[in-house]
Design an enzyme around this catalytic site. Structure first.
Site, PDB file in Angstrom:
ATOM      1  N   ARG A   1     -12.444   2.868 -11.818  1.00 53.33           N
ATOM      2  CA  ARG A   1     -12.705   1.573 -11.181  1.00 53.33           C
ATOM      3  C   ARG A   1     -13.669   1.776 -10.029  1.00 53.33           C
ATOM      4  NH1 ARG A   1      -8.031  -1.603  -8.021  1.00 53.33           N
ATOM      5  NH2 ARG A   1      -8.575  -0.076  -6.406  1.00 53.33           N
TER       6      ARG A   1
ATOM      7  N   GLU B   1      -8.072  -9.682 -12.370  1.00 55.13           N
ATOM      8  CA  GLU B   1      -7.055  -9.808 -11.317  1.00 55.13           C
ATOM      9  C   GLU B   1      -7.181 -11.111 -10.540  1.00 55.13           C
ATOM     10  OE1 GLU B   1      -7.589  -6.352  -8.776  1.00 55.13           O
ATOM     11  OE2 GLU B   1      -9.657  -6.202  -9.455  1.00 55.13           O
TER      12      GLU B   1
ATOM     13  N   GLY C   1      -5.070  -6.354 -13.758  1.00 54.12           N
ATOM     14  CA  GLY C   1      -4.490  -5.805 -12.530  1.00 54.12           C
ATOM     15  C   GLY C   1      -3.439  -6.756 -12.010  1.00 54.12           C
ATOM     16  N   THR C   2      -2.193  -6.534 -12.413  1.00 50.72           N
ATOM     17  CA  THR C   2      -1.148  -7.530 -12.152  1.00 50.72           C
ATOM     18  C   THR C   2      -0.728  -7.595 -10.694  1.00 50.72           C
ATOM     19  OG1 THR C   2       0.497  -5.898 -12.856  1.00 50.72           O
ATOM     20  CG2 THR C   2      -0.257  -7.502 -14.501  1.00 50.72           C
ATOM     21  N   ASN C   3      -1.061  -6.581  -9.881  1.00 54.02           N
ATOM     22  CA  ASN C   3      -0.719  -6.672  -8.452  1.00 54.02           C
ATOM     23  C   ASN C   3      -1.466  -7.843  -7.808  1.00 54.02           C
ATOM     24  OD1 ASN C   3       0.588  -4.329  -9.037  1.00 54.02           O
ATOM     25  ND2 ASN C   3      -0.671  -3.018  -7.750  1.00 54.02           N
ATOM     26  N   ASP C   4      -2.796  -7.792  -7.871  1.00 48.64           N
ATOM     27  CA  ASP C   4      -3.593  -8.862  -7.256  1.00 48.64           C
ATOM     28  C   ASP C   4      -3.442 -10.170  -8.022  1.00 48.64           C
ATOM     29  OD1 ASP C   4      -4.794  -8.002  -4.887  1.00 48.64           O
ATOM     30  OD2 ASP C   4      -6.279  -6.818  -5.956  1.00 48.64           O
TER      31      ASP C   4
ATOM     32  N   CYS D   1      -2.875  -2.476 -15.902  1.00 46.86           N
ATOM     33  CA  CYS D   1      -2.969  -1.281 -15.058  1.00 46.86           C
ATOM     34  C   CYS D   1      -2.375  -1.489 -13.675  1.00 46.86           C
ATOM     35  CB  CYS D   1      -4.416  -0.817 -14.931  1.00 46.86           C
ATOM     36  SG  CYS D   1      -5.498  -2.001 -14.099  1.00 46.86           S
TER      37      CYS D   1
ATOM     38  N   ARG E   1      -8.776   4.786  -8.760  1.00 45.27           N
ATOM     39  CA  ARG E   1      -9.218   3.967  -7.625  1.00 45.27           C
ATOM     40  C   ARG E   1     -10.135   4.816  -6.753  1.00 45.27           C
ATOM     41  NH1 ARG E   1      -3.009   2.328  -7.599  1.00 45.27           N
ATOM     42  NH2 ARG E   1      -2.996   4.588  -7.781  1.00 45.27           N
TER      43      ARG E   1
ATOM     44  N   HIS F   1       0.828  -1.209   0.000  1.00 49.53           N
ATOM     45  CA  HIS F   1       0.000   0.000   0.000  1.00 49.53           C
ATOM     46  C   HIS F   1       0.861   1.258   0.000  1.00 49.53           C
ATOM     47  CE1 HIS F   1      -2.356   3.231   1.972  1.00 49.53           C
ATOM     48  NE2 HIS F   1      -3.356   2.735   1.238  1.00 49.53           N
TER      49      HIS F   1
END
Length: 831
Positions: free
Chosen positions: A572, A699, A720-723, A785, A516, A409
């Site tokens: 989003r 994601e 969403g490549t983070n999640d 993203c 976001r 975060h």
């Protein structure tokens, strides 16, 4: 002769000779020859020395393929001995001849015989007594007299330099600079231009641009009766090059050699297509050019030099774009610690958001806001940040956390805000009772003490070292404009606030690829309303509370749309679990109970009921939209009413609504029906015409696997490549920093998958999702993203799979634009 065989220095000297510069006679030894020397196979020394005439004096310099890879230091005056001394004294004088001999003995003893430097120092007066003393010291230390045969001297010098290159330390140092394991070394043997003797003699270094700014400016030094680069070390006696009110200059003392040097500088620029630093010697008034190397430069200067060379038609624009490292742009966007500053390191962590900032230590978001209100810069130090800390992060000059990785975060928000950030500083201890932090070495710093966060290197420093300001000058803008001409993939920004949008606009993002919306709810005024909504018992009660949030959301979107006029904005819908809006400590629960006018026990019970074992895999994203549809209804209405408002002002905007955490086609069907219903109601009420696009944030692994079905109801898929990385690995991005370095060091993963997109695993899911998405809807728009979106590997991956755009933090947009252009140009060159 080529740099791949003889090294860059040899190749450059060959070109200087062909350009007609007065370079002393030079012989180049190839990588293969030097490698054989290191193994003990010397070439014929007599034959090597023959071209230099009788009783020659020569120097040897390293010639690696890339000058940045380094190499052993140059050794001068090889060939000096008792006989040569006697010959030189009548010609240049006893002082000068003895000084030359002494310098050679010192250099040979230290760098060839590997003797103690403390025993070999140059005397203030170079006379026969001091020379005899140094020669005797050499014999005492080695049990043999100083070698008198020039061929023997040269052979030992060559062997020493060749073996130094093959040493373990030297190999590790150059590999750290990007050199291959088997990088070769060439050696250059050159006739000496003495720089000492009768008449005007000396040596110097000149360059024609400023290393910090890249602007035209002659800099350097000249020192009479000196050799090599001594002028740079003796600033008290050295002359300035150009006329200077602070003291005498070479331009005044030797106008003709100075004029020649200026001419050679321009010649180098035109013929070598580069800004060069020239090493020169003046021998009895005659100029000799000994060497020329690429000017060392800052990031700012590298941009300025590349653009200036292209604008003067010396190199094409394509080459100018390829010459600048994208990371150099990242440095230009932020303040940096002056590289000459002393660093007092308290602790180190993971560099998560580049740039540097100094401020007073604060431990809570409220303290950060209070500090900002007083006009005092602060650094927010937290164990880890949560959405509740966003206001404090906005107020702080920098953020430092004990936990987290590059997509935690704190890291994500820090990059979005352009705030320097370090995460995962696990050696740091926060002492809340005494109000301060404890560093790795046990030093204690109290709240209010000054520290500096260097988000580029990951170091936390004590005090306030000097800074270099950001430099977004004309050359920066010009280079990026050229990059836009060559790139073939869109670049958008992740932007949540009007400030983010302004930054994205300033960096020429093609729109917003991820807004976001949950970050809009953590303002003090809105947080209370959100909590009321969470505690509402019925749908009607929730809707009544959300009606109070509607005008705030509408104003947010209207501001974003106005800033991004004429571009795309992808909004989003609400994503995080509701517990993130609720307090976790007793004091916060008491405040909430007072605000809700409810018993503390009832509030505590309600908060506990909302907690989930793993909230990142729980009721969030589209699951909230289905279970509590009033939230998405309100957001959709705010989007459409904001769109109508800006249209009435003559602003056109292409609005995209993105549904998060989708894993099933039915989720999209339900949401599309709901949002279409809101759109029709707004059109009817406002008597307005507007269009929007609905898409999905992919994601979850299932979302990628079922992309064909999902795309039938979605006009775009944004990965969403983070999640997606978290869920593919079964790994929390906030906890990964604890052990990821051990995994990378032991080769489990090539890179931290939260830092560099995992092409083999996550990338396969993305490519499969893209392929299946196109099967379900051939014209579906594809994008990434997540935080990977600005990285080189992710952009290359997206180009390969024909994605439409990448979206990244606003401050990574310039880097992404340049990277995309370079990848397109390299592909064109290799075609």
């Amino acid at each position: 002769m080529s740099a791949e065989v003889h090294g860059g220095r040899a190749k450059c000297l060959q070109r200087l000779i062909r350009m007609g510069m007065p370079v002393p006679r030079t012989m180049a030894l190839s990588f293969d020859v030097v490698h054989r020397i290191a193994q003990g196979h010397l070439p014929d020394m007599e034959a090597l020395l023959a071209p230099f005439g009788e009783n020659p004096l020569v120097s040897v310099r390293p010639s690696s393929q890339d000058p940045d890879w380094g190499g052993p230091g140059a050794i001068l005056n090889i060939g000096m001995n008792d006989t040569r001394l006697a010959e030189m004294i009548p010609v240049i004088g006893e002082w000068a001849a003895t000084a030359v001999y002494l310098r050679f003995v010192q250099s040979y003893a230290i760098h060839v015989a590997r003797l103690d430097p403390e025993e070999f120092y140059l005397p203030d007066v170079p006379d026969a007594v001091s020379l005899r003393a140094m020669l005797d010291t050499y014999e005492l230390e080695t049990d043999e007299p100083f070698p008198q045969d020039p061929a023997t001297q040269l052979g030992e010098v060559l062997r020493s330099m060749a073996r130094a290159w093959d040493g373990t330390t030297a190999r590790l140092l150059r590999q750290a600079k990007g050199a291959p394991v088997d990088a070769g070394l060439g050696l250059v043997v050159q006739k000496m231009a003495l720089g000492v003797g009768h008449g005007e003699c000396g040596s110097g270094v000149i360059q024609y641009v400023d290393s910090a700014t890249g602007q035209p400016q002659i800099t350097g030094r000249y020192l009479g009766q000196s050799q090599g680069r001594e002028a740079l070390g003796d600033t008290d006696s050295a002359l300035y090059l150009t006329k200077d009110p602070r003291g005498p200059s070479l331009e005044e003392r030797c106008p003709e050699p100075f004029a020649q040097l200026k001419e050679y500088g321009e010649l180098c620029r035109r013929k070598l297509r580069e800004e060069m630093q020239v090493e020169f010697t003046i021998d009895d008034g005659t100029l000799h050019v000994l060497d020329a190397v690429r000017v060392q430069r800052s990031s700012r200067a590298s941009v300025a030099i590349a653009v200036a060379l292209a604008e003067d038609s010396i190199i094409p624009r394509e080459e100018a774009v390829l010459r600048v490292e994208p990371s150099a742009l990242s440095e230009l966007l932020h303040r940096q610690i002056d590289p000459r500053a002393t660093r007092d390191v308290i602790v180190s962590g993971i560099p998560a958001s580049p740039g540097a900032a100094t401020g007073r230590i604060v431990l809570t978001a409220n303290e950060a806001q209070a500090s900002a209100a007083r006009g005092e810069p602060c650094v927010l130090v937290r164990r880890e940040t949560t959405p509740e800390d966003i206001r404090g992060m906005h107020a702080a000059q920098a953020v430092l956390t004990m936990r987290g990785g590059v997509t935690s975060h704190a890291a994500v928000i820090g990059r979005g805000l352009g705030v320097p950030c370090i995460v995962g500083a696990s050696d740091l201890v926060i002492d809340r009772k005494r109000g301060g932090i404890i560093g790795r070495d046990g030093r204690r710093f109290a709240v209010g003490d000054l520290i500096t966060v260097d988000g580029t290197t990951g170091q936390v420093l004590a005090g306030s070292p000097p800074m270099l300001e950001a430099a977004l000058d004309g050359a920066f803008q010009t280079l990026l404009a050229w990059a836009d001409d060559f790139r073939d993939i869109g670049v958008r920004a992740n932007a949540d606030t009007p400030a983010d949008a302004h930054t994205a606009q300033n960096f020429a993002a093609e729109g917003i690829g991820l807004c976001r919306t949950e970050h809009m709810f953590f303002d003090d005024e809105r947080l209370g309303v959100m909590r009321e909504m969470i505690f509402a018992e019925s749908s009607d009660d929730r809707r009544a509370v959300l009606d109070r949030l509607l005008p705030m959301q509408r104003a947010d979107f209207q501001a974003l749309f106005a800033i991004m006029a004429g571009k795309n904005v992808c909004v989003r819908l609400f994503d995080p679990p509701l517990h993130e809006f609720l307090p976790a400590d007793k004091a916060g629960l008491r405040d909430l109970a007072e605000q809700m006018a409810l018993p503390l026990a009832a509030v505590t019970e309600r908060v506990n009921a909302l907690r989930e074992y793993n909230p990142m895999l729980g009721m969030r994203g589209v699951r909230l939209g289905i279970a509590i549809p009033e939230i998405y209804d309100m957001q959709a209405r705010a989007i459409f009413e904001a769109l109508i408002a800006v249209q009435s002002q003559g602003i056109t905007i292409d609005v995209e609504i993105m549904i998060p955490l989708v894993s099933a086609m039915r989720e999209v069907e339900l949401m599309r029906a709901r949002i279409d219903g809101v759109a029709n109601a707004v059109r009817a009420k406002k008597r307005a015409v507007f269009e929007y696009h609905l898409g999905v944030m992919v994601e979850t692994p299932r979302g990628a696997l079922r992309a064909q079905d999902i795309a039938e109801h979605a006009e775009f898929l944004s990965f969403g490549t983070n999640d997606l990385t978290q869920m593919t690995y079964g790994l929390s991005r906030d906890d990964a920093g604890r052990f990821m370095s051990a995994y990378v060091q032991q080769g489990v993963y090539a890179e931290d998958p939260f830092h560099t997109l995992d092409i083999e695993g996550v990338g396969e899911l993305v490519s499969l999702g893209a392929e299946r998405g196109r099967a379900g809807r051939p014209d579906v728009v594809l994008a990434i993203c997540g935080e990977h979106g600005g990285s080189r590997s992710a952009i290359a991956f997206c180009r390969e799979h024909k994605f439409d755009y990448v979206s990244c933090s606003p401050f990574r947009v310039p880097v992404a634009r340049l990277t995309a252009a370079q990848l397109a140009l390299q592909e064109r060159m290799n075609a």
